[in-house]
Design a protein around this motif. Structure first.
Motif, PDB file in Angstrom:
ATOM      1  N   THR A 169      -5.036   5.504   5.497  1.00  0.00           N
ATOM      2  CA  THR A 169      -5.005   5.286   4.209  1.00  0.00           C
ATOM      3  C   THR A 169      -5.875   5.997   3.394  1.00  0.00           C
ATOM      4  N   ILE A 219       0.806  -1.205   0.039  1.00  0.00           N
ATOM      5  CA  ILE A 219       0.000   0.095  -0.098  1.00  0.00           C
ATOM      6  C   ILE A 219       0.874   1.176   0.096  1.00  0.00           C
ATOM      7  N   ASP A 220       1.968   1.181   0.776  1.00  0.00           N
ATOM      8  CA  ASP A 220       2.744   2.596   0.873  1.00  0.00           C
ATOM      9  C   ASP A 220       3.464   2.754  -0.522  1.00  0.00           C
TER      10      ASP A 220
END
Length: 363
Positions: A198, A159-160
C-alpha cells in the motif's frame, strides 16, 4: 623454529583441553537456569533510569547534525525530482527528519506516519492525504480558472478507491506534491506485505513524496526490485545520529523489566530456548491444552504422555519424565492433583502471557 613449535604445542593443548572439557561435561548435563534466576526490575524504574543516562560526545554529535543540515537543500531538490528519501544509520532519525520537514518543507503539506506505534490505520492516513490533495488541487485550479468537476470529490469506500483517486489526480504544476514522513517504515505495524505494498502504491503517485527511516538490519528485505526502483524510487542516505530511541522505544517491552505480559513471556522463552526441540514441543502441547481448557486444574500427565507419543515427541514415559523434570527445575511447570486424584500439570502464566510465549517460540 622453537617459537613456531611452542605455538603449535599451545594450539594442540588448547584443542585437547576443549574436547576433554566437552567430554567430561557430558550431553546429559542439565541446565541449572531457572525463570526466577533472571534478575528483573520494575519497568517504570528501568525506563526512568534509561531516560536519565547522559548523552556522550555531545559536541561531535552536534557537529554531525550541523553537517546534515547543510544537505537539506539537496534533499529538497531530490524530492522535487521525484525521488523518495530513505534515511538509515545508527540512532533515532525522528528528530532529524522532523527538523528537515519543519525548516525546509514549509512550502509543502506534510503528513506524518509513526510506524513505530503498535498499530497504524493506513486507510485513515490515505483518507487524510486524499482530502489534503483534493483541497490543494481545488485551490490551484481556482487560481488558474480551470476547475474540473470530475476531481472535486473522491471515493472513500476502500483503500483501492482512495489510491485510484490519488493516481488519477493530475496537475500541470509538477511542484504540487504532499510530503509523507514515515518514521520507521519497517516498524511492527507496517512490516507486513500488505502495508508495504500500500505504501509503495502511495509513493508511486505523482503528487506524493516519501521521506522515511529504517532501523532494522533486514528492512530492505521488505521490498522487491520493482518497489525499490519504480514505486518508492529510493535515494538512500546514511545519516547516523547516535540519538537514543526514547520515543520509539516506549512501545517495546524492556528485556530486564517485570510486570508486563510480553515480558513474562519473554523471560519464559529465554529458558525454553535452552531446551531441546522435543522438550519445547511437549511444552507447546501442554500450553495449547491449558489455553483450550482454562477452567480445569491442568492437563493430566497421562494425557500429555499420550499426546506427545502420538506426535513422536517422546518414546517412553521415562523420556517424558525427563522433560517434566527440566520444566519443574526451571519453574516452568507446576503439579497438583485434581478432584479425581489425578496428577495435573499447570503452567504458572496468564492466558495472555501464554499466547505471547507460543508466538515467541514459533518465530
Amino acid at each position: 623454529m622453537e617459537d613456531i613449535d611452542n605455538i603449535e604445542e599451545d594450539e594442540c593443548g588448547f584443542s585437547r583441553n576443549y574436547f576433554l572439557a566437552k567430554e567430561l561435561s557430558g550431553s546429559s548435563k542439565r541446565s541449572s537456569r531457572k525463570l526466577s534466576d533472571i534478575n528483573i526490575v520494575d519497568e517504570q524504574e528501568l525506563r526512568e533510569t534509561a531516560f536519565s543516562i547522559e548523552t556522550k560526545h555531545e559536541k561531535e554529535i552536534s557537529e554531525l547534525l550541523s553537517e546534515y543540515k547543510t544537505m537539506y537543500p539537496k534533499w529538497v531538490f531530490e524530492l522535487r525530482c521525484g525521488f523518495g528519501l530513505l534515511m538509515y544509520g545508527f540512532g533515532s532519525k525522528k528528530g532529524l527528519i522532523e527538523d528537515f520537514a519543519s525548516s525546509s518543507l514549509t512550502e509543502y503539506s506534510v503528513v506524518v506516519i509513526n510506524g513505530y506505534l503498535p498499530s497504524v490505520n493506513l486507510k485513515q492516513v490515505l483518507l487524510a492525504i486524499a482530502e489534503l490533495l483534493s483541497e490543494q488541487l481545488k485551490s490551484r485550479r481556482k487560481i488558474s480558472g480551470s476547475l474540473s468537476k470530475g476531481q472535486e470529490a473522491f471515493p472513500s469506500r476502500s483503500i483501492d478507491d482512495i489510491l485510484s483517486f490519488l493516481h488519477g489526480s493530475q496537475s500541470e504544476d509538477k511542484d504540487c506534491f504532499i510530503c509523507v514522513v514515515v518514521h520507521n517504515i519497517d516498524g511492527p505495524a507496517l512490516r507486513d506485505p500488505e502495508s508495504q505494498q500500500t505504501l509503495a502504491q502511495l509513493a508511486s503517485c505523482s503528487h506524493i513524496r516519501i521521506i522515511a527511516s529504517i532501523d532494522h538490519v533486514n528492512a530492505p528485505l521488505l521490498w522487491d526490485k520493482k518497489m525499490v526502483h519504480k514505486q518508492f524510487n529510493w535515494l538512500w542516505h546514511h545519516v547516523p545520529t547516535f540519538a537514543p530511541y526514547k520515543v520509539e522505544g516506549v512501545f517495546f517491552p524492556l528485556v530486564l523489566a517485570q510486570g508486563s505480559t510480553a515480558q513474562t513471556a519473554k523471560t519464559a522463552a529465554i529458558v525454553l530456548q535452552s531446551l531441546t526441540p522435543n522438550a519445547q514441543n511437549v511444552f507447546k502441547i501442554l500450553a495449547d491444552y491449558q489455553l483450550s481448557h482454562p477452567d480445569e486444574d491442568g492437563m493430566p500427565t497421562e494425557d500429555l504422555y499420550s499426546a506427545s507419543r502420538e506426535r513422536f515427541f517422546v518414546s517412553s514415559q521415562v523420556t517424558l519424565n525427563s522433560h517434566l523434570t527440566e520444566f519443574k527445575d526451571h519453574e516452568l511447570v507446576k503439579t497438583k492433583r485434581n478432584s479425581d486424584g489425578q496428577e495435573c500439570l499447570n503452567i504458572p502464566l496468564s492466558s495472555d502471557a501464554l499466547r505471547q510465549l507460543l508466538l515467541d517460540l514459533s518465530q
